[in-house]
Write an enzyme that holds these catalytic residues in place. Structure first.
Site, PDB file in Angstrom:
ATOM      1  N   CYS A 338      38.228  -4.916  31.936  1.00 20.43           N
ATOM      2  CA  CYS A 338      38.782  -5.075  30.586  1.00 20.43           C
ATOM      3  C   CYS A 338      39.047  -6.525  30.158  1.00 20.43           C
ATOM      4  CB  CYS A 338      40.029  -4.206  30.398  1.00 20.43           C
ATOM      5  SG  CYS A 338      41.069  -3.988  31.837  1.00 20.43           S
ATOM      6  N   ARG A 367      38.195  -3.214  44.799  1.00 16.62           N
ATOM      7  CA  ARG A 367      39.603  -2.860  45.023  1.00 16.62           C
ATOM      8  C   ARG A 367      39.830  -2.601  46.503  1.00 16.62           C
ATOM      9  NH1 ARG A 367      40.425   1.373  39.941  1.00 16.62           N
ATOM     10  NH2 ARG A 367      39.581  -0.029  38.346  1.00 16.62           N
ATOM     11  N   GLN A 385      32.042   1.030  37.646  1.00 10.73           N
ATOM     12  CA  GLN A 385      32.684   1.879  36.644  1.00 10.73           C
ATOM     13  C   GLN A 385      31.785   2.004  35.416  1.00 10.73           C
ATOM     14  OE1 GLN A 385      36.594   0.134  35.855  1.00 10.73           O
ATOM     15  NE2 GLN A 385      37.481   2.062  36.494  1.00 10.73           N
ATOM     16  N   ASP A 387      32.282   1.818  32.337  1.00  6.88           N
ATOM     17  CA  ASP A 387      33.417   1.352  31.553  1.00  6.88           C
ATOM     18  C   ASP A 387      33.032   1.170  30.087  1.00  6.88           C
ATOM     19  OD1 ASP A 387      36.061   0.699  31.501  1.00  6.88           O
ATOM     20  OD2 ASP A 387      35.892  -0.958  32.911  1.00  6.88           O
ATOM     21  N   HIS A 389      35.125  -0.268  26.206  1.00  6.45           N
ATOM     22  CA  HIS A 389      36.337  -0.618  25.460  1.00  6.45           C
ATOM     23  C   HIS A 389      36.013  -0.579  23.980  1.00  6.45           C
ATOM     24  CE1 HIS A 389      37.072  -2.314  29.482  1.00  6.45           C
ATOM     25  NE2 HIS A 389      38.287  -1.846  29.250  1.00  6.45           N
ATOM     26  N   LYS A 469      47.418   7.770  29.148  1.00  7.43           N
ATOM     27  CA  LYS A 469      46.003   8.109  29.315  1.00  7.43           C
ATOM     28  C   LYS A 469      45.795   9.613  29.356  1.00  7.43           C
ATOM     29  CE  LYS A 469      46.237   7.841  34.370  1.00  7.43           C
ATOM     30  NZ  LYS A 469      45.512   7.507  35.599  1.00  7.43           N
ATOM     31  N   HIS A 515      40.612   1.932  26.351  1.00  4.67           N
ATOM     32  CA  HIS A 515      39.839   1.856  27.590  1.00  4.67           C
ATOM     33  C   HIS A 515      39.327   3.268  27.895  1.00  4.67           C
ATOM     34  CE1 HIS A 515      42.218  -1.869  28.883  1.00  4.67           C
ATOM     35  NE2 HIS A 515      42.991  -1.333  27.954  1.00  4.67           N
TER      36      HIS A 515
END
Length: 643
Positions: A338, A367, A385, A387, A389, A469, A515
């Protein structure tokens, strides 16, 4: 003697002498069948053993052993009986740690110089059966913490002593059954005769408190049920899960490998796995393009100051890798994408007319996961991911959440997932931003779910540090849940990074940031797909759609011709022209889960056809290569439209 008024939930009320046990009250309040099935009760939100004396007015809610809550109590009690069996068999050479109920079973951690092995399960199970038949009562006792410390010091149980020293309580509860005493909150079944149907399953190493610097313990896993039929059904599911294990199938199908020389939790995609991943990624990109997204690519590291601004160093540092110094500046591997997308946003000014802005990225993040938590593709240290946004105005927020939910469920359906649970996660204890923004974000997600008429459960306190979320947990063929999709509304990062756009009024305004990840970790999603389909992927995502097999060397040239023709038309095809028996080659193709085997003998060569055999064993009529190309195209289209 003082009396109290006690009611059975949904039933009658009666007066009892103060101090009457729950079991005695149920004798008068409940039917015989209900009493036989009640393993504990809930009173004013508190779980109580049946042996508990009651001294005040209350309402009793019986907990049946056939409920999830009742089954947890049974399994927790079975863990205690297993610990007693181990202590009786092996004595002081074994120290006990903890033994909770878990999903589908229980475990207990033991410290023993020689780790336990499955070879000892029969011995332990026989002793457990003997103890269960002895009808040992589970007796609760409350004791001052200091007294409990002295007690466990006499027993020489160091793990119980450590747990007690960390407890902020003046009084603690202990449970005794037979010669075994355990530090425990309870509740438990009334006596060991309730424990009739159980099975020890496996052993694993487990560091004490999950700390790799502490003692390695042996964890014995088991399960327990209220009847034999349920246990047998569970064991059958376990065997099916073993057959579908993505680690075994990943090796068998040549999809991925993990090697110590590279590092634990780091995936090496082999050619077939890389092709599977490409097919998934290409579909993902195409769907996002159709839904108004633009693709981004961002770096794998950034200056440490970026993660200070985003808040990750304050709230997420235990999951991040150590910083590295480059040109006297500290950098860190990214745990999230992000802040990079925010960097793209801030590269140029924006107007309200541009919104919504939808950016997506298949971004690899890193991670830290403890070694003991790593599990094939499901828990890794570096993953990609899916991902995205979205930056939007407040008046666009609800519609954007609608669009994300629609795209999310469409993509999951295409991959064969239509059974799922939805959770709305709210503000955690540690968070950034104002409560007003949190409330507004939470309400937006809640309204979107309700207007979409989607059932959901609240998951209090499980939001991320910057916003609430929606989580979607998909269910596979065995009914197991997997966390994949997440949608998060965020007012806080735009504020922390001072993001603005020029509004219709000519003034600066702050955008709202959403997100979202639909598949979540691509590695884990592929692991779930492998187990969901047992490696037999639908034709559209099968890395090898067909394999051409000759009967004798006389057909090799024709097979090469058909192979080249199909490959040039986009069919993912391989060939097996070895001088081996046809049945052997068919068997190998079936083990590799190849959807279609194209068999060529003299007749097919002379007629310009192929005989098509499905991996299920079904033989299709002979057809031309062109007919087969049409068959593949139609089936792939059907797969995507019906899943």
């Amino acid at each position: 003697m003082a009396t109290i008024e006690v009611s059975l939930q949904g039933g009658k009320t009666k007066s009892f002498p103060s101090g009457t046990t729950v079991a005695a009250m149920l004798t008068d309040l409940a039917s015989g069948k209900q009493r036989k099935q009640t393993v504990a009760v809930k009173a004013n939100g508190t779980l109580l053993d049946l042996s508990t004396p009651v001294h005040s007015d209350l309402t009793l809610e019986p907990i049946s052993i056939h409920t999830a809550e009742g089954l947890d109590i049974l399994r927790h009690s079975t863990a205690h009986i297993m610990a007693l069996a181990v202590k009786e068999l092996f004595g002081n050479q074994v120290k006990v740690a903890i033994g909770p109920a878990i999903e589908d079973g229980f475990y207990y951690d033991f410290d023993r110089e020689k780790p336990f092995s499955p070879d000892e399960f029969e011995l332990i199970e026989n002793k457990m059966t003997e103890l269960a038949e002895a009808r040992l009562p589970f007796v609760r006792q409350e004791m001052p913490k200091a007294g409990a410390l002295d007690f466990f010091k006499q027993l020489d149980e160091p793990y119980k002593i450590e747990m007690l020293n960390e407890m902020d309580a003046e009084t603690v509860s202990l449970y005794t059954h037979g010669q075994f005493v355990d530090l425990c909150r309870g509740p438990h079944v009334p006596d060991s005769s309730w424990i009739k149907t159980f099975k020890l399953l496996r052993v694993a190493g487990s560091y004490w408190r999950g700390d790799e610097k502490r003692q390695m313990l042996t964890r014995i896993y088991g399960t327990a049920f209220s009847d034999k039929k349920e246990l047998q059904q569970y064991l059958t599911r376990l065997e099916e899960a073993r057959k579908r294990d993505h680690r075994r199938l990943g090796k068998q199908l040549g999809l991925f490998t993990i090697q110590d020389q590279i590092g634990p939790g780091l995936i090496l995609w082999q050619p077939r796995g890389a092709l599977l991943r490409k097919l998934i990624e290409d579909y993902w990109k195409d769907e996002h393009y159709r839904n108004g997204y633009q693709l981004l690519y961002t770096p794998h590291i950034a200056r440490q100051d970026l993660w200070k601004t985003s808040g990750h160093l304050d709230f997420y540092s235990e999951n991040m890798y150590a910083a590295m110094e480059i040109d006297e500046v500290m950098y860190q591997l990214k745990p999230m994408n992000c802040p990079f997308h925010i960097g793209v946003y801030k590269a140029e000014p924006h107007s309200y007319r541009e919104f919504p802005i939808r950016w997506c990225e298949l971004g690899t993040v890193y991670r830290y996961e403890r070694t003991g938590a790593l599990h094939g593709l499901m828990r890794v240290r570096g993953f990609t991911q899916d991902d995205a946004h979205i930056f939007c105005r407040p008046d666009q927020l609800e519609e954007e959440i609608f669009n994300i939910i629609d795209l999310n469920l469409h993509i999951l359906k295409t991959f064969g997932f239509e059974d799922y649970d939805i959770y709305l996660s709210t503000r955690p204890e540690k968070y950034v931003g104002s409560e007003a923004h949190w409330d507004l974000s939470t309400q937006a997600l809640k309204q979107a779910l309700e207007k979409k008429d989607l059932n959901y459960e609240l998951d209090p306190g499980e939001g991320v540090f910057y916003g609430p979320k929606i989580d979607i947990k998909i269910k596979d063929q065995l009914g197991r849940s997997w966390q994949c999709s997440t949608i998060q509304v965020d007012f806080n990062l735009p504020e922390r990074f001072q993001m603005t756009y020029t509004g219709q009024d000519g003034n600066d305004h702050q955008p709202i940031m959403i997100h979202r990840a639909l598949m979540g970790s691509l590695e884990r999603f592929i692991g779930v797909l492998i187990e969901h389909y047992a490696g037999a992927f639908p034709l559209w995502m099968a890395p090898e759609q067909a394999r051409i097999l000759n009967i004798t060397d006389e057909q090799s040239a024709y097979c090469e011709q058909v192979f080249a023709q199909l490959r040039s038309r986009g069919i993912r095809i391989d060939k097996d022209l070895r001088n081996e028996k046809l049945n052997y080659k068919i068997r190998e193709a079936q083990l590799m889960k190849v959807p279609y085997m194209l068999i060529v003998g003299e007749r097919e060569k002379n007629e310009g056809t192929i005989t098509v055999r499905h991996r299920s064993g079904q033989n299709l009529p002979a057809m031309t290569p062109e007919d087969f190309i049409d068959l593949v195209a139609e089936e792939c289209k059907f797969n995507k439209n019906t899943n």
